[in-house]
Scaffold this active site. Structure first.
Site, short mmCIF file in Angstrom:
data_model
loop_
_atom_site.label_atom_id
_atom_site.label_comp_id
_atom_site.label_asym_id
_atom_site.label_seq_id
_atom_site.Cartn_x
_atom_site.Cartn_y
_atom_site.Cartn_z
N THR A 139 0.83 -1.21 0.00
CA THR A 139 0.00 0.00 0.00
C THR A 139 0.86 1.26 0.00
O THR A 139 1.87 1.33 0.68
CB THR A 139 -0.97 0.01 1.20
N ARG A 167 -12.22 -8.91 -4.43
CA ARG A 167 -12.05 -8.48 -3.04
C ARG A 167 -11.83 -6.96 -2.99
O ARG A 167 -11.09 -6.39 -3.77
CB ARG A 167 -10.87 -9.17 -2.38
N GLU A 191 -3.66 -4.17 7.86
CA GLU A 191 -4.68 -5.20 7.73
C GLU A 191 -6.02 -4.55 7.43
O GLU A 191 -6.63 -3.92 8.28
CB GLU A 191 -4.75 -6.05 9.00
#
Length: 268
Positions: A139, A167, A191
């Protein structure tokens, strides 16, 4: 107004044994992107344009898990474009499939461990002669406040290695992985499910507004109190020209700068 400020990140969760070469590569990339944003802010480009410019630059380098470095799906693709598929990602996908696992942060499941809690090893897994991190960068994001006090944030991710097609993680969910308003701009990493449950990015603004906390205090509060067992981090700027970061992982690739001359790039 407190002048402009900018922060960038390249993901939370770092292998403590990450080779120094990779650490320096990451720092150089973050520094380059910071300087790109600084130049744009000095030219009075609006905050929203600066975060887009910087994240596009971060996406163009396969070092981090976004854009060209994105994690591959279970079918070995991202979109119909070979640009996104790198030799390293193909190798990591192979490891994920051999472990029959979806990898968070490029976690490499090791023999005798469960997929959700892979442990470090004294014998590094290697690809092209280089050890692969148990926790690799994932990310990217940028937060900016311009001289007019306008806050903006942008986040981009390649998601989980070997993920199911379709997803959706926290990054595109406004309020979870990305948020900007009158008080601050926030970009999260880590997460995704934990970040979504906490609406982490929006919560920074909420505690600033309702608890009267300053930017760094608000960041520290949400990292400590809003994440359950999840590992995550975030960068933030305030409309006053402040910059802050926080994480509960063992490291986060990050950099920040303010108009008064402060500049910092770090990992641990």
């Amino acid at each position: 107004m407190g002048g402009w400020a900018i922060a960038v990140h390249g993901g939370a969760g770092v292998d403590p044994n990450l080779p120094l070469q990779r650490q320096e590569e990451a720092k150089r990339l973050l520094t380059r992107c910071l300087n790109l944003g600084i130049s744009a802010l000095r030219s009075n480009l609006p905050a929203i344009d600066v975060v887009e410019l910087v994240v596009r630059e971060l996406e163009s380098d396969p070092l981090f898990n976004s854009g060209r470095g994105s994690a591959l799906t279970e079918k070995g693709t991202m979109v119909e474009n070979d640009y996104f598929i790198t030799e390293e990602n193909v190798g990591m996908l192979k490891l994920a499939k051999e472990a029959n696992s979806i990898l968070f942060d490029y976690r490499i499941p090791l023999p005798g461990t469960c997929a959700a809690g892979a442990a470090a090893t004294n014998t590094p897994i290697r690809m092209n002669g280089l050890p692969i991190s148990v926790y690799a960068p994932e990310t990217v994001g940028c937060t900016v406040v311009d001289r007019q006090g306008r806050c903006a944030a942008a986040t981009s991710t390649g998601g989980l290695m070997n993920k199911k097609i379709g997803r959706i993680g926290d990054s595109p969910l406004i309020g979870s992985g990305t948020y900007a308003g009158k008080l601050c701009g926030v970009s999260c990493t880590g997460e995704g499910e934990a970040i979504i449950r906490a609406t982490l990015a929006r919560d920074v603004a909420a505690v600033m507004e309702y608890k009267g906390l300053g930017l760094q205090a608000a960041v520290d509060f949400v990292i400590k109190e809003r994440l359950d067992d999840g590992k995550a981090g975030l960068i933030a700027v305030s409309s006053k020209g402040e910059v802050a970061c926080g994480f509960n992982a063992n490291g986060m690739f990050r950099g920040c700068a303010t108009e008064d001359g402060f500049m910092e790039v770090g990992i641990w």
